[in-house]
Design a protein around this motif. Structure first.
Motif, PDB file in Angstrom:
ATOM      1  N   TRP A   1     -22.882  -3.305  18.303  1.00  0.00           N
ATOM      2  CA  TRP A   1     -23.372  -2.538  17.416  1.00  0.00           C
ATOM      3  C   TRP A   1     -24.825  -2.157  17.717  1.00  0.00           C
ATOM      4  N   GLN A   2     -25.425  -1.154  17.275  1.00  0.00           N
ATOM      5  CA  GLN A   2     -26.737  -0.677  17.644  1.00  0.00           C
ATOM      6  C   GLN A   2     -27.346  -0.344  16.056  1.00  0.00           C
ATOM      7  N   MET A   3     -28.723  -0.430  16.296  1.00  0.00           N
ATOM      8  CA  MET A   3     -29.351   0.027  14.895  1.00  0.00           C
ATOM      9  C   MET A   3     -29.218   1.444  14.522  1.00  0.00           C
ATOM     10  N   ASN A   4     -29.186   1.641  13.438  1.00  0.00           N
ATOM     11  CA  ASN A   4     -28.882   3.015  12.733  1.00  0.00           C
ATOM     12  C   ASN A   4     -27.418   3.745  13.145  1.00  0.00           C
ATOM     13  N   GLU A   5     -26.435   2.777  13.609  1.00  0.00           N
ATOM     14  CA  GLU A   5     -25.211   3.365  14.225  1.00  0.00           C
ATOM     15  C   GLU A   5     -24.031   3.135  13.102  1.00  0.00           C
ATOM     16  N   VAL A   6     -23.391   4.094  12.842  1.00  0.00           N
ATOM     17  CA  VAL A   6     -22.456   4.168  11.857  1.00  0.00           C
ATOM     18  C   VAL A   6     -21.136   3.341  12.557  1.00  0.00           C
ATOM     19  N   VAL A   7     -20.733   2.373  11.925  1.00  0.00           N
ATOM     20  CA  VAL A   7     -19.926   1.140  12.577  1.00  0.00           C
ATOM     21  C   VAL A   7     -18.446   1.398  11.798  1.00  0.00           C
ATOM     22  N   GLY A   8     -18.736   1.696  10.617  1.00  0.00           N
ATOM     23  CA  GLY A   8     -17.561   1.629   9.793  1.00  0.00           C
ATOM     24  C   GLY A   8     -17.543   2.403   8.456  1.00  0.00           C
ATOM     25  N   ALA A   9     -16.863   2.250   7.513  1.00  0.00           N
ATOM     26  CA  ALA A   9     -16.963   2.887   6.172  1.00  0.00           C
ATOM     27  C   ALA A   9     -16.251   2.054   5.094  1.00  0.00           C
ATOM     28  N   GLN A  10     -17.129   2.317   4.039  1.00  0.00           N
ATOM     29  CA  GLN A  10     -16.432   1.728   2.370  1.00  0.00           C
ATOM     30  C   GLN A  10     -15.463   2.727   1.890  1.00  0.00           C
ATOM     31  N   VAL A  11     -14.190   2.273   1.968  1.00  0.00           N
ATOM     32  CA  VAL A  11     -13.102   3.180   1.611  1.00  0.00           C
ATOM     33  C   VAL A  11     -12.636   2.526   0.428  1.00  0.00           C
ATOM     34  N   LEU A  12     -12.699   3.012  -0.789  1.00  0.00           N
ATOM     35  CA  LEU A  12     -11.962   2.737  -2.010  1.00  0.00           C
ATOM     36  C   LEU A  12     -11.020   4.021  -2.445  1.00  0.00           C
ATOM     37  N   THR A  13      -9.704   3.500  -2.617  1.00  0.00           N
ATOM     38  CA  THR A  13      -8.600   4.412  -3.104  1.00  0.00           C
ATOM     39  C   THR A  13      -8.366   4.260  -4.585  1.00  0.00           C
ATOM     40  N   VAL A  14      -7.980   5.335  -5.399  1.00  0.00           N
ATOM     41  CA  VAL A  14      -7.443   5.199  -6.918  1.00  0.00           C
ATOM     42  C   VAL A  14      -6.367   5.838  -7.062  1.00  0.00           C
ATOM     43  N   PRO A  15      -5.095   5.502  -7.665  1.00  0.00           N
ATOM     44  CA  PRO A  15      -3.891   6.391  -7.658  1.00  0.00           C
ATOM     45  C   PRO A  15      -4.322   7.413  -8.649  1.00  0.00           C
ATOM     46  N   VAL A  16      -3.652   8.525  -8.272  1.00  0.00           N
ATOM     47  CA  VAL A  16      -3.755   9.827  -9.297  1.00  0.00           C
ATOM     48  C   VAL A  16      -2.313  10.301  -9.307  1.00  0.00           C
ATOM     49  N   THR A  17      -1.229   9.729  -8.846  1.00  0.00           N
ATOM     50  CA  THR A  17       0.145  10.179  -9.266  1.00  0.00           C
ATOM     51  C   THR A  17       0.474  10.565 -10.575  1.00  0.00           C
ATOM     52  N   GLU A  18      -0.082   9.411 -11.393  1.00  0.00           N
ATOM     53  CA  GLU A  18       0.617   9.604 -12.829  1.00  0.00           C
ATOM     54  C   GLU A  18      -0.268  10.683 -13.444  1.00  0.00           C
ATOM     55  N   GLY A  19      -1.429  10.763 -13.037  1.00  0.00           N
ATOM     56  CA  GLY A  19      -2.204  11.968 -13.646  1.00  0.00           C
ATOM     57  C   GLY A  19      -1.939  13.118 -13.346  1.00  0.00           C
ATOM     58  N   LEU A  20      -1.596  13.378 -12.177  1.00  0.00           N
ATOM     59  CA  LEU A  20      -1.094  14.551 -11.561  1.00  0.00           C
ATOM     60  C   LEU A  20       0.266  14.943 -12.357  1.00  0.00           C
ATOM     61  N   LYS A  21       1.269  13.843 -12.212  1.00  0.00           N
ATOM     62  CA  LYS A  21       2.552  14.133 -12.792  1.00  0.00           C
ATOM     63  C   LYS A  21       2.311  14.435 -14.265  1.00  0.00           C
ATOM     64  N   GLY A  22       1.493  13.769 -15.134  1.00  0.00           N
ATOM     65  CA  GLY A  22       1.366  14.186 -16.509  1.00  0.00           C
ATOM     66  C   GLY A  22       0.694  15.570 -16.562  1.00  0.00           C
ATOM     67  N   SER A  23       0.018  16.291 -15.557  1.00  0.00           N
ATOM     68  CA  SER A  23      -0.430  17.528 -15.614  1.00  0.00           C
ATOM     69  C   SER A  23       0.930  18.351 -15.624  1.00  0.00           C
ATOM     70  N   LEU A  24       1.830  18.288 -14.884  1.00  0.00           N
ATOM     71  CA  LEU A  24       3.114  18.982 -14.678  1.00  0.00           C
ATOM     72  C   LEU A  24       3.575  18.874 -16.000  1.00  0.00           C
ATOM     73  N   GLU A  25       3.681  17.631 -16.837  1.00  0.00           N
ATOM     74  CA  GLU A  25       4.535  17.476 -17.968  1.00  0.00           C
ATOM     75  C   GLU A  25       3.853  18.245 -18.934  1.00  0.00           C
ATOM     76  N   LEU A  26       2.622  18.330 -19.058  1.00  0.00           N
ATOM     77  CA  LEU A  26       2.045  19.068 -20.190  1.00  0.00           C
ATOM     78  C   LEU A  26       2.098  20.635 -19.761  1.00  0.00           C
TER      79      LEU A  26
END
Length: 306
Positions: free
Chosen positions: A186-211
């Protein structure tokens, strides 16, 4: 006069207007609901990511100083900020599997943090654009649709290079646990990875279809009631009076009996038309009578003067 044709034409116009309005309304409503669901997912993801960063900060400030005073031949994962944050979120994911937090890297120390193809793509985008500080969107999986929020992990402190520059600088206990093949260079100021967070949206999108479906059903019911009311009103105020006027006018044109009266029901315009035809028929009857007697018809009288 083809009165049934008028009814069919009006019905087609009403149905066409309803279908266009229904498609435009439902499409716009669905788009707004989708946007609302994604905004909610983004807000939730930012809160959770802030929680992960708080855990990292707590580990660096409170855990590392205490455990770093232990014997040098021991290596404790608990001193690594990313380990604490990911461990807590793995506990969360045990109950809510779609909520995940990872810190994948292209060349991680632990193989558990090796980036997936999707995560590699995110990291490469951060590496290609130093001004890019965040990525988000929706990605489908085999069982769910996930909203993801990603930020780059950049080497900004010299202390990180103690463990990740070259194997000879790394703690012996770390090399004993993970080996010397991964997590270095690794080197200074190098992008070595990422912080990745996931949240489910299936129910929210499904609720949109129902509405949207409920809205469509409600609009269909409203249109059905309005259509029946309009057709009945049209039939009562226009179609039937026009039909009666047409039949009466035809009968009057074939008879010299001035006692035949045209219908007076219907809208005001229909009544005005009936009265005009009645006056025209009366005038025509008088003119024909005068011609039959050899008289010259009187010229039409002008109003308001000679």
């Amino acid at each position: 006069m083809q009165v049934p044709g008028v009814r069919r034409t009006v019905s087609r116009i009403l149905i066409s207007v309803f279908l266009v309005g229904l498609l435009a309304g439902l499409g716009g409503f669905y788009f707004l609901l989708q946007e609302r669901a994604l905004r909610q997912a983004a807000a939730e993801a930012r809160i959770l990511l802030s929680s992960a960063l708080a855990i990292r900060g707590y580990t660096a400030k409170n855990i590392f100083p205490k455990l770093s005073r232990l014997p040098a031949d021991e290596f404790h994962e608990e001193t690594v900020p990313s380990f604490g944050a990911q461990t807590v979120f793995r506990m969360v994911a045990s109950d809510y599997g779609a909520y995940t937090y990872r810190e994948p890297a292209l060349n991680p120390t632990s193989r558990a943090d090796l980036a997936t193809p999707f995560e590699v793509e995110l990291i490469q985008r951060f590496r290609a654009d130093p001004a890019l500080h965040e990525l988000s969107g929706v990605r489908p999986t085999e069982t769910d649709r996930l909203f993801y929020l990603a930020r780059p992990i950049r080497v900004t402190q010299e202390g990180c290079l103690t463990c990740h520059s070259t194997p000879d600088r790394a703690p012996p206990a770390m090399l004993a646990k993970y080996g010397s093949a991964n997590g270095f260079g690794w080197q200074m100021n190098e992008v070595v990875g990422a912080q990745v967070l996931t949240v489910p949206v299936t129910e929210g999108l499904k609720g949109s279809l129902e509405l949207v479906g409920m809205l469509g059903l409600g609009l269909a019911v409203i249109f059905g009631v309005a259509y029946v009311a309009l057709v009945l009103a049209l039939d009562t105020m226009v179609i039937r009076p026009l039909g009666a006027l047409s039949r009466a006018a035809e009968a009057a044109s074939q008879s010299h009996d001035t006692r035949l009266r045209l219908p007076r029901a219907g809208a005001s315009e229909i009544r005005s038309l009936s009265e005009a035809i009645e006056r025209l028929r009366t005038s025509l009857g008088k003119a024909l009578g005068q011609l039959g007697r050899g008289e010259r018809p009187a010229p039409p009288r002008r109003e308001g003067g000679a």
